[in-house]
Design an enzyme around this catalytic site. Structure first.
Site, mmCIF file in Angstrom:
data_model
loop_
_atom_site.group_PDB
_atom_site.id
_atom_site.type_symbol
_atom_site.label_atom_id
_atom_site.label_comp_id
_atom_site.label_asym_id
_atom_site.label_seq_id
_atom_site.Cartn_x
_atom_site.Cartn_y
_atom_site.Cartn_z
ATOM 1 N N HIS A 9 25.147 -27.318 -29.668
ATOM 2 C CA HIS A 9 24.276 -28.182 -30.460
ATOM 3 C C HIS A 9 24.387 -27.864 -31.954
ATOM 4 O O HIS A 9 24.823 -26.786 -32.352
ATOM 5 C CB HIS A 9 22.817 -28.044 -30.011
ATOM 6 C CG HIS A 9 22.273 -26.656 -30.166
ATOM 7 N ND1 HIS A 9 21.912 -26.118 -31.388
ATOM 8 C CD2 HIS A 9 22.055 -25.690 -29.253
ATOM 9 C CE1 HIS A 9 21.479 -24.890 -31.213
ATOM 10 N NE2 HIS A 9 21.562 -24.588 -29.922
ATOM 11 N N GLY A 10 23.935 -28.789 -32.774
ATOM 12 C CA GLY A 10 23.908 -28.592 -34.216
ATOM 13 C C GLY A 10 22.840 -27.584 -34.630
ATOM 14 O O GLY A 10 22.023 -27.137 -33.828
ATOM 15 N N GLU A 11 22.869 -27.261 -35.909
ATOM 16 C CA GLU A 11 21.944 -26.271 -36.470
ATOM 17 C C GLU A 11 20.479 -26.682 -36.249
ATOM 18 O O GLU A 11 20.114 -27.833 -36.437
ATOM 19 C CB GLU A 11 22.207 -26.143 -37.967
ATOM 20 C CG GLU A 11 21.285 -25.183 -38.677
ATOM 21 C CD GLU A 11 21.483 -25.235 -40.173
ATOM 22 O OE1 GLU A 11 22.210 -24.371 -40.696
ATOM 23 O OE2 GLU A 11 20.916 -26.163 -40.814
ATOM 24 N N THR A 12 19.656 -25.682 -35.892
ATOM 25 C CA THR A 12 18.227 -25.907 -35.678
ATOM 26 C C THR A 12 17.406 -25.154 -36.730
ATOM 27 O O THR A 12 17.931 -24.279 -37.438
ATOM 28 C CB THR A 12 17.779 -25.414 -34.291
ATOM 29 O OG1 THR A 12 17.842 -23.983 -34.267
ATOM 30 C CG2 THR A 12 18.625 -26.013 -33.180
ATOM 31 N N GLY A 22 16.400 -19.795 -27.144
ATOM 32 C CA GLY A 22 16.298 -19.770 -25.689
ATOM 33 C C GLY A 22 15.769 -21.078 -25.149
ATOM 34 O O GLY A 22 16.225 -22.151 -25.528
ATOM 35 N N GLU A 88 19.349 -23.987 -21.928
ATOM 36 C CA GLU A 88 19.608 -22.630 -22.397
ATOM 37 C C GLU A 88 18.849 -21.619 -21.537
ATOM 38 O O GLU A 88 17.826 -21.943 -20.930
ATOM 39 C CB GLU A 88 19.201 -22.497 -23.870
ATOM 40 C CG GLU A 88 19.380 -21.111 -24.472
ATOM 41 C CD GLU A 88 20.819 -20.603 -24.503
ATOM 42 O OE1 GLU A 88 21.392 -20.362 -23.415
ATOM 43 O OE2 GLU A 88 21.355 -20.414 -25.606
ATOM 44 N N ASN A 90 16.385 -18.770 -20.566
ATOM 45 C CA ASN A 90 15.062 -18.369 -21.029
ATOM 46 C C ASN A 90 15.127 -16.867 -21.296
ATOM 47 O O ASN A 90 15.314 -16.083 -20.368
ATOM 48 C CB ASN A 90 14.013 -18.701 -19.973
ATOM 49 C CG ASN A 90 12.614 -18.351 -20.414
ATOM 50 O OD1 ASN A 90 12.408 -17.432 -21.210
ATOM 51 N ND2 ASN A 90 11.643 -19.059 -19.878
#
Length: 186
Positions: A9-12, A22, A88, A90
């Site tokens: 995924h892209g940057e969070t 997580g 993802e 946990n």
């Protein structure tokens, strides 16, 4: 050659803050959305040039991966389905703590530990390996999986042997692409 492709995924927001996401939701930043569009454009160009073939996309149900996948799917005009097995890991008590914290780095080398209420590496590997076994059987279909850094290490370990320390430290950048080939005759 039968292949599967993987994109993180892209940057969070929490990536920027150096926190472990997580199973906790952390939205994409605007940069993360642009990263998703950029990898989508790169994949589109490679598909148009005949360099790779993609038929379907699967993504994690967590919003950061789903939003990344939706951006890519719009560009590629491919069907997208959510597969809960791609969520993802946990990380239990480690979620929201520093990604580069020494305790967490050591904890990732203990594959049976559930991190105080989370999910062990072995359980994550079971669900990802089961998914990849299913995709391996679909010899005529090429998939793009959009998921998470923790899932990337499990996918990598499916396709090549890794030492424990290498496995625990393995990761890919946001919106990075990896290609994997299933063995012939399998």
């Amino acid at each position: 050659m039968h292949q599967v492709y993987f994109v993180r995924h892209g940057e969070t927001v929490w990536n920027v803050e150096n926190k472990i996401c997580g199973a906790t939701e952390s939205p994409l930043t605007e940069r993360g959305r642009e990263q998703a569009r950029a990898i989508g454009r790169e994949l589109r160009a490679r598909m148009d040039a005949g360099e790779l073939k993609l038929d379907r996309m699967l993504c994690s149900p967590l919003s950061r991966a789903r939003d990344t996948a939706e951006e890519i799917a719009n560009i590629l005009e491919l069907p997208l389905a959510v597969d809960v097995r791609l969520r993802e890991q946990n990380f239990g008590k480690w979620e929201g703590t520093a990604r580069d914290g020494e305790g967490f780095q050591r904890a990732k080398e203990n594959f049976i530990d559930s991190f105080g209420g989370g999910e062990s590496m072995m359980r994550v590997a079971q669900r990802i390996y089961n998914l990849l076994d299913e995709l391996r059987e679909e010899k005529e279909t090429s998939y793009l999986l959009v998921a998470h850094n923790g899932i990337s290490r499990i996918v990598e370990s499916y396709f090549r042997d890794m030492e424990n320390e290498e496995f625990a430290s393995f990761g890919i950048r946001n919106a990075a692409l990896r290609a994997y080939s299933f063995p012939e005759g399998v």
